[in-house]
Design a protein around this motif. Sequence first.
Motif, short mmCIF file in Angstrom:
data_model
loop_
_atom_site.label_atom_id
_atom_site.label_comp_id
_atom_site.label_asym_id
_atom_site.label_seq_id
_atom_site.Cartn_x
_atom_site.Cartn_y
_atom_site.Cartn_z
N HIS A 160 57.41 49.82 -3.48
CA HIS A 160 56.98 49.91 -4.89
C HIS A 160 57.66 49.46 -6.50
O HIS A 160 58.62 48.53 -6.05
N VAL A 161 56.86 49.55 -7.67
CA VAL A 161 57.62 48.70 -8.44
C VAL A 161 58.13 49.71 -9.39
O VAL A 161 57.08 50.81 -10.15
N GLN A 162 58.86 49.33 -10.31
CA GLN A 162 60.14 50.07 -11.29
C GLN A 162 59.16 49.22 -12.59
O GLN A 162 59.52 48.40 -12.82
N LEU A 163 58.25 49.90 -13.53
CA LEU A 163 58.39 49.39 -15.08
C LEU A 163 59.16 50.01 -15.39
O LEU A 163 59.44 51.41 -15.45
N ALA A 164 59.51 49.39 -17.01
CA ALA A 164 60.06 50.16 -18.30
C ALA A 164 59.18 49.24 -19.11
O ALA A 164 58.43 48.32 -19.48
N PHE A 165 59.72 49.11 -21.00
CA PHE A 165 59.14 49.32 -21.64
C PHE A 165 59.85 47.86 -22.57
O PHE A 165 61.10 48.02 -22.52
N TYR A 166 59.69 47.14 -22.94
CA TYR A 166 60.63 45.65 -22.97
C TYR A 166 59.36 45.22 -24.14
O TYR A 166 58.43 45.31 -24.97
N MET A 259 62.45 51.94 -25.95
CA MET A 259 62.37 53.15 -25.06
C MET A 259 62.28 54.07 -24.26
O MET A 259 62.30 54.62 -22.69
N THR A 260 63.92 53.53 -24.28
CA THR A 260 64.89 54.12 -23.39
C THR A 260 65.16 55.14 -22.45
O THR A 260 65.11 55.55 -20.91
N ASP A 261 65.18 56.32 -23.46
CA ASP A 261 65.36 57.65 -22.64
C ASP A 261 63.79 57.56 -21.96
O ASP A 261 63.62 59.15 -21.89
N TRP A 262 62.02 57.48 -22.56
CA TRP A 262 61.11 57.66 -21.25
C TRP A 262 61.15 56.80 -20.21
O TRP A 262 61.26 55.94 -19.94
N GLN A 263 60.08 57.13 -19.10
CA GLN A 263 60.42 56.72 -17.66
C GLN A 263 58.56 56.61 -17.86
O GLN A 263 57.76 57.65 -18.77
#
Length: 311
Positions: A160-166, A259-263
């Motif tokens: 799987h690929v983990q995504l986040a906001f940057y 946006m570290t509080d959001w997944q």
Amino acid sequence: MDRLVSMQAFTRVVDVGSFARAAESMDLPKATLTRLIQNLETHLGVKLLHRTTRRISVTNDGAAYYERCVRILADVEEAEQSLTRQNNSPRGTLSVDTTAGLAQLVLVPHLHEFFQAYPDLKLDLTINGKPIDLLQEGVDVVLRVGTPVEESMVARRIGHVQLAFYASPIYLNRFGTPHDLAELAQHKAVNFLSNRTGREMPWPMARGMERSEVLLPSAISTNDADVYMGCALEGHGVARVSRAMAEPYVASGRLVEVMTDWQTEELPISAMYPQNRHLSAKVRVFVNWAADLFSRHPHFGAAQQRLAAAA
């Protein structure tokens, strides 16, 4: 007439839809392959293919014969493998199509392990993020990110690929750092274009029980992962990036997670191959090797136990 070679030639023509491409894939002159098909039709007393200057189609007799040939050739290969060492050391060329990110981050750094285990295999590794017709392209297996939609393919989930906001400090210094959805709505994004629809892809977002789907305005959209990352690094907007790709840029200070509080969603990685074909030894060993490789990766394999439980 070599019946098996003629059957192989016929099935390859049907698979790729071209005498020229079939001959090339079998390393035969086109005239030789054409003669094999003609001799096969003469031997059987039926027409297998309709041939025009523009296209090739299969007759009703040809379609029925094709299905039998596929099974017969698969049985022959399996019988040969049971009497030789190919089960442990498959031979030949394996054609794998994947994305640049999966190749660079996971496959290439460990290819020496693969060739040490399977020294008689040659790997043709192509990079293509778009859906392809495996039979038409002569590809044995593809690795793809995202939910598989091809019903004609067997899809084995291998990671799987983990995504986040940057965003880059360049961008954040100009426009500020978003902390919630209201603030995020005032920002621009680098948007990714779907290879299937050509449309900008929205971001599913979650925080606890809160759910939202965000599509920010953008100055640039692209369907290329390298260009996408380059635009994020140059400060063109907030981007949704895999943690594996973002990690070195975060370490160097060129990207900052926001946006570290959001997944956002995790995307499956699947190995796919045609379901109507015998799973050859070379495909089997590659898929098993890739599954093990992804399971050991810190970013792509952490959810393997959940994947296994869900299967």
